[in-house]
Design a protein around this motif. Sequence first.
Motif, mmCIF file in Angstrom:
data_model
loop_
_atom_site.group_PDB
_atom_site.id
_atom_site.type_symbol
_atom_site.label_atom_id
_atom_site.label_comp_id
_atom_site.label_asym_id
_atom_site.label_seq_id
_atom_site.Cartn_x
_atom_site.Cartn_y
_atom_site.Cartn_z
ATOM 1 N N LEU A 1 -2.399 -6.081 -1.752
ATOM 2 C CA LEU A 1 -2.490 -4.223 -1.524
ATOM 3 C C LEU A 1 -3.484 -3.074 -2.142
ATOM 4 O O LEU A 1 -3.261 -3.487 -3.262
ATOM 5 C CB LEU A 1 -0.989 -4.451 -1.046
ATOM 6 N N ASN A 2 -4.442 -2.822 -1.319
ATOM 7 C CA ASN A 2 -4.806 -2.275 -2.575
ATOM 8 C C ASN A 2 -5.383 -3.026 -4.162
ATOM 9 O O ASN A 2 -5.310 -2.114 -4.569
ATOM 10 C CB ASN A 2 -4.547 -0.602 -3.252
ATOM 11 N N GLY A 3 -6.389 -3.963 -4.243
ATOM 12 C CA GLY A 3 -6.291 -4.988 -4.306
ATOM 13 C C GLY A 3 -5.370 -5.546 -5.926
ATOM 14 O O GLY A 3 -5.369 -6.272 -6.658
ATOM 15 N N ILE A 4 -4.110 -5.317 -5.617
ATOM 16 C CA ILE A 4 -2.902 -6.315 -6.370
ATOM 17 C C ILE A 4 -2.138 -7.010 -5.686
ATOM 18 O O ILE A 4 -1.851 -6.456 -4.291
ATOM 19 C CB ILE A 4 -2.163 -4.720 -6.189
ATOM 20 N N ASN B 1 0.984 1.378 11.957
ATOM 21 C CA ASN B 1 0.339 2.831 10.366
ATOM 22 C C ASN B 1 -1.139 2.653 10.920
ATOM 23 O O ASN B 1 -1.988 1.794 10.000
ATOM 24 C CB ASN B 1 0.022 1.557 8.996
ATOM 25 N N PRO B 2 -2.199 4.168 10.916
ATOM 26 C CA PRO B 2 -3.655 4.385 11.306
ATOM 27 C C PRO B 2 -4.538 4.348 10.852
ATOM 28 O O PRO B 2 -5.188 3.942 10.664
ATOM 29 C CB PRO B 2 -2.892 5.946 12.465
ATOM 30 N N ASP B 3 -3.691 4.404 9.827
ATOM 31 C CA ASP B 3 -4.238 4.587 7.877
ATOM 32 C C ASP B 3 -4.283 3.350 7.307
ATOM 33 O O ASP B 3 -4.769 2.804 6.287
ATOM 34 C CB ASP B 3 -3.287 5.857 6.813
ATOM 35 N N VAL B 4 -4.442 1.733 7.728
ATOM 36 C CA VAL B 4 -4.287 0.114 6.915
ATOM 37 C C VAL B 4 -5.069 -0.291 7.519
ATOM 38 O O VAL B 4 -5.331 -0.133 8.946
ATOM 39 C CB VAL B 4 -2.408 0.098 7.458
ATOM 40 N N ARG B 5 -5.962 -0.554 7.098
ATOM 41 C CA ARG B 5 -6.554 -1.774 7.520
ATOM 42 C C ARG B 5 -6.379 -3.221 6.968
ATOM 43 O O ARG B 5 -5.927 -3.166 5.723
ATOM 44 C CB ARG B 5 -8.192 -0.924 7.006
ATOM 45 N N LEU B 6 -7.073 -4.173 7.414
ATOM 46 C CA LEU B 6 -6.804 -5.497 7.873
ATOM 47 C C LEU B 6 -8.172 -5.857 7.106
ATOM 48 O O LEU B 6 -9.059 -5.837 7.991
ATOM 49 C CB LEU B 6 -6.183 -6.039 7.862
ATOM 50 N N VAL B 7 -8.305 -6.977 6.160
ATOM 51 C CA VAL B 7 -9.661 -7.606 5.542
ATOM 52 C C VAL B 7 -9.101 -8.916 5.835
ATOM 53 O O VAL B 7 -7.903 -9.664 4.941
ATOM 54 C CB VAL B 7 -10.260 -7.362 4.061
ATOM 55 N N PHE B 8 -9.716 -9.599 6.504
ATOM 56 C CA PHE B 8 -9.408 -11.385 6.543
ATOM 57 C C PHE B 8 -10.648 -12.687 5.118
ATOM 58 O O PHE B 8 -11.615 -12.299 5.739
ATOM 59 C CB PHE B 8 -9.493 -12.396 7.232
ATOM 60 N N ARG B 9 -10.169 -12.994 4.591
ATOM 61 C CA ARG B 9 -10.785 -14.083 4.071
ATOM 62 C C ARG B 9 -10.500 -15.387 4.156
ATOM 63 O O ARG B 9 -9.851 -15.680 4.301
ATOM 64 C CB ARG B 9 -11.208 -13.923 2.678
ATOM 65 N N PRO C 1 -9.954 1.221 9.975
ATOM 66 C CA PRO C 1 -10.857 2.438 9.669
ATOM 67 C C PRO C 1 -11.488 1.602 7.856
ATOM 68 O O PRO C 1 -10.665 1.799 7.210
ATOM 69 C CB PRO C 1 -9.457 4.091 9.479
ATOM 70 N N ALA C 2 -12.732 3.036 7.848
ATOM 71 C CA ALA C 2 -13.194 2.701 6.503
ATOM 72 C C ALA C 2 -12.310 3.533 5.035
ATOM 73 O O ALA C 2 -12.741 3.454 4.395
ATOM 74 C CB ALA C 2 -14.598 2.980 6.661
ATOM 75 N N ASN C 3 -12.130 4.729 6.292
ATOM 76 C CA ASN C 3 -10.890 5.538 5.097
ATOM 77 C C ASN C 3 -9.995 5.549 4.953
ATOM 78 O O ASN C 3 -8.859 6.529 4.503
ATOM 79 C CB ASN C 3 -11.916 7.312 5.084
ATOM 80 N N ALA C 4 -9.451 4.142 4.882
ATOM 81 C CA ALA C 4 -8.039 3.729 4.798
ATOM 82 C C ALA C 4 -7.337 4.242 3.598
ATOM 83 O O ALA C 4 -7.739 3.656 1.996
ATOM 84 C CB ALA C 4 -7.957 2.357 5.296
ATOM 85 N N ARG C 5 -5.786 4.262 4.016
ATOM 86 C CA ARG C 5 -5.282 5.178 2.610
ATOM 87 C C ARG C 5 -4.844 2.773 1.478
ATOM 88 O O ARG C 5 -4.984 3.433 0.435
ATOM 89 C CB ARG C 5 -4.100 5.988 2.563
ATOM 90 N N VAL C 6 -4.876 2.151 2.912
ATOM 91 C CA VAL C 6 -3.823 0.671 1.944
ATOM 92 C C VAL C 6 -5.025 -0.064 2.940
ATOM 93 O O VAL C 6 -4.682 -0.504 4.231
ATOM 94 C CB VAL C 6 -2.837 1.363 2.485
ATOM 95 N N THR C 7 -5.369 -1.057 2.371
ATOM 96 C CA THR C 7 -6.252 -2.007 2.079
ATOM 97 C C THR C 7 -5.328 -3.318 2.060
ATOM 98 O O THR C 7 -4.805 -3.347 0.826
ATOM 99 C CB THR C 7 -7.653 -2.221 1.685
ATOM 100 N N ILE C 8 -5.001 -4.466 3.482
ATOM 101 C CA ILE C 8 -4.504 -5.380 3.012
ATOM 102 C C ILE C 8 -5.342 -6.243 3.171
ATOM 103 O O ILE C 8 -6.293 -6.573 4.252
ATOM 104 C CB ILE C 8 -3.473 -5.373 3.738
ATOM 105 N N VAL C 9 -5.612 -7.232 2.086
ATOM 106 C CA VAL C 9 -6.973 -8.371 2.291
ATOM 107 C C VAL C 9 -5.676 -9.287 2.245
ATOM 108 O O VAL C 9 -5.250 -9.893 1.107
ATOM 109 C CB VAL C 9 -8.069 -8.320 1.054
ATOM 110 N N GLU C 10 -5.851 -10.144 2.813
ATOM 111 C CA GLU C 10 -5.781 -11.502 3.468
ATOM 112 C C GLU C 10 -6.377 -12.611 2.778
ATOM 113 O O GLU C 10 -7.551 -12.624 3.747
ATOM 114 C CB GLU C 10 -5.101 -11.622 5.050
ATOM 115 N N TYR C 11 -5.905 -14.128 2.047
ATOM 116 C CA TYR C 11 -6.948 -15.489 1.730
ATOM 117 C C TYR C 11 -6.065 -16.119 3.339
ATOM 118 O O TYR C 11 -4.738 -16.460 2.703
ATOM 119 C CB TYR C 11 -6.652 -15.610 0.481
ATOM 120 N N GLY C 12 -6.229 -16.616 4.010
ATOM 121 C CA GLY C 12 -5.771 -17.170 4.680
ATOM 122 C C GLY C 12 -6.728 -18.269 5.489
ATOM 123 O O GLY C 12 -8.242 -18.803 5.401
#
Length: 598
Positions: free
Chosen positions: A573-576, A477-485, A445-456
């Motif tokens: 995780l959330n930019g850190i 965890n429905p409030d978590v979103r995953l971003v792949f780069r 979801p776009a309004n996720a409380r936690v965003t995980i960005v993975e460099y893979g």
Amino acid sequence: MLRAFLRTEAGSTSVLLVATVLALLWANSPWSGTYEAFWHTPTGISFGDAHFSLDLRHWVNDGLMSVFFFLIGLEVSYEVRLGQLRDRRLIAVPAVAAFGGMLVPAGVYLLLNFGGPGAGGWGVPIATDTAFVLGLLAVVGARCPDPLRAFLLTLAIVDDVLAIMIIAIFYTADLSVPALLVAALLLAAIVTLRWLKIWRAPAYILLAFALWVATLESGIHPTLIGIALGILVFVYAPTDHKLLLAGEAVQEFTSEPSAQAAREAARRVQRAVSVNERLQLRLQPWSSYVIVPIFALANAGVRLDGETLREAATSPVAIGIALGLLVGKFVGIALGTWLPLRFGWGILPGNLVWGQLLGGAAVSGIGFTVALFIVDLAFEGSPLHDTAKIGILAGSLLSAVMGWVIFKLAWDRGGVCAPPDAEPPEELPNTLSVPVAPEDHVRGPANARVTIVEYGDFECPYCGRLHPVLEEIRRKNPDVRLVFRHYPVRSLHPRATSAAIVAEAAADQGRFWEMHDILYDNQRFLTDADLNHYAAELDVTPWTDVPRHSSRIAADEASGRESGVRGTPTLFLNGIRYEGGHDLGSITRAVAELRQSA
């Protein structure tokens, strides 16, 4: 497969060492005369008037050791078709290193023995003992990373194949043409059964035994037949159809357990795996824990008293073997590693520094199994026989000590996991330099409380292990979103960039995540033909806009470098930057802490 092999060989090293010590104690005990007498006990098989007899040592060296070399053939076949030897760029460096590690020791030996009575022993210092080397690397522990073990295992496979060819060509007795013709016919019969797809184990066992006898009678050493038969055994990756049948059988058993369902499930699961891998699993413990230790017990016994040690200390044979193993192996493998890297013929299988490579070159001077084998062929009945064995023991012991010292120095200097061209230590950024944007590949979801960005990297095995972990976290965890780069590590994973391009082609049709999952589920199969197959499954045209897709991948890489990414996988995780373990529990706890703070 590679991890199971390493565990078995490393664990068997202690058994092999005990057998070697027992042989030396026996040969130097008050009952030393019984050592040679026992191993020269004749034993045979009679069929009516026909009688076939060998002494115990020859049954071990020519018979049991054929199983050892059969396993080498199985390993070669597997690695060529499914393993590391499929990729010529990964083969090139250890293959050239293996050539160097054979030519230079032979040259060192011949410098001291050319034209002398021991000239025929030039083949003794050429071979590396895989079991002892991998056992020592297990003791070295963290100083020796997995890529170095993979490099040395590939080198050892090439080394073994070349050594067997040298045995067959240079250490073959007078040939018997009739026996050789019979051996050729028997080998043709085995190949025919394989071609006709007749799978009856008794037929293969009977033909293989007859082939072994015919080869032994022909004058060619039967170890050559062992490796040839191993190469002929079928090896294949599990097909989707076989995996589906196996899954259905297991599901049927779990829903309605019964003896019949259990047998059917076991049969279908077994058939999903190639005969090659099943044979390796069954025979490897017997080879490692029984056959090779018995070989050491039968061959390592040598008299070590003042007279024999003084004779060995001045013998060009013992000195040539010891220097060939200690100096020749080290120089040959180091030079053979440097040349293909210098001229771009190949790449290393992981992040290795020269300290680790030189340590691996040093321990490769441990020559035992094949070295003793060649001593028996080159000096049988000669007074130089025991002298050559002393040279093997001295050279192997000194090589182990030198390797240990080099590994310790490389570890103490630091930078163990850095590639040869790595950047110097720096203070890396801790935050994501480029925030998540609409053009990113986002799952959740776009309004996720936690965003995980993975460099893979789609070819990175650690990313492959992390993939189901992140999916499980997102599922729970429905409030978590995953971003792949994308962050393809080209120096280690030659197919990663092509896989990333195909994923971007799928993204153009809104199917990035489907392709993402397919690529991680099939990491071992990322050739261009494989990628075209996956694209066809998703009705994606993969190579129509490569420049644009490459530019997108490069932008991801640039953002990763700015964020301090130096390897894969790297998570934010959330930019850190996330610094914890990549297991489910560690990441779940980090997500929970972020949720609470948010």
